[in-house]
Design a protein around this motif. Sequence first.
Motif, mmCIF file in Angstrom:
data_model
loop_
_atom_site.group_PDB
_atom_site.id
_atom_site.type_symbol
_atom_site.label_atom_id
_atom_site.label_comp_id
_atom_site.label_asym_id
_atom_site.label_seq_id
_atom_site.Cartn_x
_atom_site.Cartn_y
_atom_site.Cartn_z
ATOM 1 N N CYS A 174 85.783 55.658 62.335
ATOM 2 C CA CYS A 174 84.387 55.523 62.751
ATOM 3 C C CYS A 174 83.525 54.860 61.689
ATOM 4 O O CYS A 174 82.305 54.759 61.841
ATOM 5 C CB CYS A 174 83.787 56.901 63.055
ATOM 6 N N MET A 234 82.355 64.894 67.843
ATOM 7 C CA MET A 234 83.645 64.861 67.158
ATOM 8 C C MET A 234 84.205 66.267 66.947
ATOM 9 O O MET A 234 85.291 66.427 66.388
ATOM 10 C CB MET A 234 83.506 64.149 65.807
ATOM 11 N N PRO A 278 79.867 60.235 60.092
ATOM 12 C CA PRO A 278 81.033 60.282 60.990
ATOM 13 C C PRO A 278 82.239 59.530 60.441
ATOM 14 O O PRO A 278 83.379 59.944 60.655
ATOM 15 C CB PRO A 278 80.503 59.643 62.278
ATOM 16 N N ALA A 289 73.243 60.479 64.459
ATOM 17 C CA ALA A 289 74.295 60.915 63.538
ATOM 18 C C ALA A 289 74.756 62.334 63.850
ATOM 19 O O ALA A 289 75.959 62.617 63.918
ATOM 20 C CB ALA A 289 73.806 60.829 62.094
ATOM 21 N N ALA A 337 76.701 62.426 67.092
ATOM 22 C CA ALA A 337 78.059 61.892 66.919
ATOM 23 C C ALA A 337 78.971 62.932 66.278
ATOM 24 O O ALA A 337 80.129 63.087 66.679
ATOM 25 C CB ALA A 337 78.016 60.624 66.084
ATOM 26 N N LEU A 338 78.451 63.649 65.285
ATOM 27 C CA LEU A 338 79.272 64.661 64.619
ATOM 28 C C LEU A 338 79.667 65.779 65.576
ATOM 29 O O LEU A 338 80.829 66.207 65.605
ATOM 30 C CB LEU A 338 78.520 65.231 63.421
ATOM 31 N N VAL A 355 84.246 61.742 58.207
ATOM 32 C CA VAL A 355 85.044 62.706 58.955
ATOM 33 C C VAL A 355 86.270 62.019 59.558
ATOM 34 O O VAL A 355 87.389 62.543 59.502
ATOM 35 C CB VAL A 355 84.192 63.341 60.078
ATOM 36 N N ASN A 356 86.052 60.853 60.110
ATOM 37 C CA ASN A 356 87.126 60.071 60.744
ATOM 38 C C ASN A 356 86.974 58.630 60.302
ATOM 39 O O ASN A 356 86.072 57.925 60.769
ATOM 40 C CB ASN A 356 87.048 60.180 62.266
#
Length: 221
Positions: free
Chosen positions: A215, A96, A208, A89, A92-93, A211-212
């Motif tokens: 995803c 991004m 994520p 996690a 992934a952040l 955030v987006n």
Amino acid sequence: MIRTVVLDVGETLTRDDRYWASWADWLGVPRHTLSALVGAVVVDGRDNVDALRLLRPGFDPSAEYAAREAAGRGEQLDESDLYDDVRPALTALREMGVRVVVAGNQSAKAGDLLRALSLPADLVVTSAEWGVAKPSPDFFHQVVGASGAPADQTLYVGDHPQNDVFPAAQAGLLTAHLRRGPWGHWWADDATVQQVADYSIDSLLDIPGLVNPACRSGSQD
């Protein structure tokens, strides 16, 4: 828009199994006894140290912590204490372009142990190192300063309503309540928690998607 994600530690990044087991061993009580008392204080919405005070009235956390360290039975933390979703996690952040900060109510030693794990985070800091602990508003002022982004573009993630969700929201931060550990599970469906938290998540891998949205893994907020 979420530019920075700040994460609590206990029962967010790390399992508390070792923490509570070590206290039970130190106090000379069966581990299941302390576990049951932790459950009792969770239900009452009390501070976790109250579980230890139920075992030993007048319990002094600082003095007992120092005594454990002096006896060579102090804090320990390693890779086995991390939840499985932590590294993927956080990785992934960062991929991004999100700033990742770890900030919780821990000792200075815990900060050193966490940093030794080389987590995919831009900053790892503890309340002892800041000299202020949750749920104090000053702790969350420090969070905003460490974020590098405005409060309303900073997401604080934690399991504990009184220590994480409520004071973070009062400081103007976005909040995600994590259904994890005793506090996270017991309070997840509480109407006030659901009203105050901007998001409710079951895994760090849900972040994520906050955030987006492209995803998203399928969890509902």
